[in-house]
Design a protein around this motif. Sequence first.
Motif, mmCIF file in Angstrom:
data_model
loop_
_atom_site.group_PDB
_atom_site.id
_atom_site.type_symbol
_atom_site.label_atom_id
_atom_site.label_comp_id
_atom_site.label_asym_id
_atom_site.label_seq_id
_atom_site.Cartn_x
_atom_site.Cartn_y
_atom_site.Cartn_z
ATOM 1 N N ARG A 161 -9.779 14.783 -15.221
ATOM 2 C CA ARG A 161 -10.110 13.401 -14.859
ATOM 3 C C ARG A 161 -9.258 12.931 -13.673
ATOM 4 N N TYR A 162 -7.952 13.215 -13.713
ATOM 5 C CA TYR A 162 -7.094 12.743 -12.633
ATOM 6 C C TYR A 162 -7.491 13.368 -11.294
ATOM 7 N N PHE A 163 -7.627 14.678 -11.270
ATOM 8 C CA PHE A 163 -7.893 15.340 -9.992
ATOM 9 C C PHE A 163 -9.351 15.244 -9.556
ATOM 10 N N ASP A 164 -10.243 14.887 -10.459
ATOM 11 C CA ASP A 164 -11.634 14.657 -10.075
ATOM 12 C C ASP A 164 -11.859 13.248 -9.531
ATOM 13 N N ILE A 165 -11.098 12.279 -10.021
ATOM 14 C CA ILE A 165 -11.364 10.877 -9.688
ATOM 15 C C ILE A 165 -10.269 10.264 -8.812
ATOM 16 N N ALA A 166 -9.047 10.237 -9.299
ATOM 17 C CA ALA A 166 -7.977 9.518 -8.604
ATOM 18 C C ALA A 166 -7.488 10.235 -7.352
ATOM 19 N N LEU A 207 -9.943 25.140 -16.366
ATOM 20 C CA LEU A 207 -9.629 23.919 -17.120
ATOM 21 C C LEU A 207 -10.884 23.355 -17.774
ATOM 22 N N GLN A 208 -11.979 23.331 -17.028
ATOM 23 C CA GLN A 208 -13.235 22.832 -17.593
ATOM 24 C C GLN A 208 -13.711 23.729 -18.725
ATOM 25 N N ALA A 209 -13.592 25.028 -18.540
ATOM 26 C CA ALA A 209 -14.001 25.965 -19.597
ATOM 27 C C ALA A 209 -13.161 25.757 -20.855
ATOM 28 N N LEU A 210 -11.868 25.541 -20.689
ATOM 29 C CA LEU A 210 -10.995 25.290 -21.834
ATOM 30 C C LEU A 210 -11.362 23.959 -22.485
ATOM 31 N N MET A 243 -6.575 21.820 -0.458
ATOM 32 C CA MET A 243 -6.430 21.295 -1.817
ATOM 33 C C MET A 243 -7.783 21.186 -2.508
ATOM 34 N N THR A 244 -8.801 20.848 -1.748
ATOM 35 C CA THR A 244 -10.145 20.777 -2.319
ATOM 36 C C THR A 244 -10.563 22.156 -2.822
ATOM 37 N N ALA A 245 -10.318 23.175 -2.023
ATOM 38 C CA ALA A 245 -10.647 24.543 -2.435
ATOM 39 C C ALA A 245 -9.749 24.996 -3.576
ATOM 40 N N ASP A 246 -8.455 24.667 -3.491
ATOM 41 C CA ASP A 246 -7.520 25.030 -4.570
ATOM 42 C C ASP A 246 -7.949 24.376 -5.880
ATOM 43 N N PRO A 259 0.790 -1.237 0.000
ATOM 44 C CA PRO A 259 0.000 0.000 0.000
ATOM 45 C C PRO A 259 0.822 1.287 0.000
ATOM 46 N N PHE A 260 1.967 1.307 0.668
ATOM 47 C CA PHE A 260 2.748 2.544 0.668
ATOM 48 C C PHE A 260 3.436 2.758 -0.679
ATOM 49 N N ALA A 261 3.827 1.685 -1.341
ATOM 50 C CA ALA A 261 4.363 1.815 -2.702
ATOM 51 C C ALA A 261 3.263 2.321 -3.627
ATOM 52 N N MET A 262 2.024 1.874 -3.404
ATOM 53 C CA MET A 262 0.900 2.345 -4.207
ATOM 54 C C MET A 262 0.643 3.831 -3.945
ATOM 55 N N LEU A 263 0.713 4.250 -2.679
ATOM 56 C CA LEU A 263 0.528 5.672 -2.369
ATOM 57 C C LEU A 263 1.611 6.515 -3.035
ATOM 58 N N GLU A 264 2.851 6.033 -3.017
ATOM 59 C CA GLU A 264 3.936 6.776 -3.665
ATOM 60 C C GLU A 264 3.776 6.778 -5.186
ATOM 61 N N ALA A 265 3.262 5.676 -5.752
ATOM 62 C CA ALA A 265 2.993 5.650 -7.195
ATOM 63 C C ALA A 265 1.908 6.678 -7.542
ATOM 64 N N CYS A 266 0.942 6.839 -6.646
ATOM 65 C CA CYS A 266 -0.082 7.882 -6.850
ATOM 66 C C CYS A 266 0.568 9.255 -6.853
ATOM 67 N N HIS A 267 1.537 9.471 -5.962
ATOM 68 C CA HIS A 267 2.246 10.750 -5.944
ATOM 69 C C HIS A 267 2.979 10.983 -7.261
ATOM 70 N N GLU A 268 3.560 9.929 -7.816
ATOM 71 C CA GLU A 268 4.233 10.081 -9.114
ATOM 72 C C GLU A 268 3.235 10.506 -10.185
ATOM 73 N N ARG A 269 2.032 9.926 -10.151
ATOM 74 C CA ARG A 269 1.006 10.312 -11.128
ATOM 75 C C ARG A 269 0.539 11.746 -10.884
ATOM 76 N N VAL A 270 0.421 12.127 -9.612
ATOM 77 C CA VAL A 270 0.068 13.520 -9.297
ATOM 78 C C VAL A 270 1.107 14.446 -9.917
ATOM 79 N N GLN A 271 2.383 14.147 -9.675
ATOM 80 C CA GLN A 271 3.444 15.020 -10.181
ATOM 81 C C GLN A 271 3.459 15.062 -11.708
#
Length: 185
Positions: A63-68, A117-120, A106-109, A20-32
């Motif tokens: 899609r990434y920031f709305d779902i993952a 982004l949605q408008a574009l 982050m939710t507010a940001d 699970p911690f490797a998965m959390l770090e992989a999520c961070h890589e996708r965020v970045q």
Amino acid sequence: MATPSALPGFNAPAVGFEQPFAMLEACHERVQRTLTLLQRLRTHVQEHGADVPAQQAARDVLRYFDIAAPLHHEDEELHVFPLLLAKGAPDVAALVARLQHDHLCMTADWAAARLPLQALADGLQAVFSEADGAAFDRFIARYDRHIADEETVAYPAAQALLAAPALEAMGSEMAARRKVPASAR
């Protein structure tokens, strides 16, 4: 502009929920990588406007920031933060309080960054304003600091407190929230 699937290294390393911690770090890589795509999108829109590749890139970021990303935050809120608040050192607990506050911010940001982004993506906006850029910068900066603090302090502290059965249960619960079949875990 390349779409995210064409970006070098866009696919995360093959880690599973049994780590699970490797998965959390992989999520961070996708965020970045997604934040890097957002930066590239800003440059692209400045130079080429809201063409089809820009609209697709905006949809990919959305899609990434709305779902993952919300699922990732939920993983931390359920499995990492409570453990550290209950059993972590006082300085770690103080950091966790800030990380929890970061999730709210982050939710507010994201709400502010999401609108242009949605408008574009919808073809309703052809350029990003200075205010849009400031919203993107705020979102990116908060994520950068947040990830660094989690990976250098919070995750190692939590891992040190969890035995193998608890890690397995954590991974199973993370997979179940994503509706990953047991055979694919």
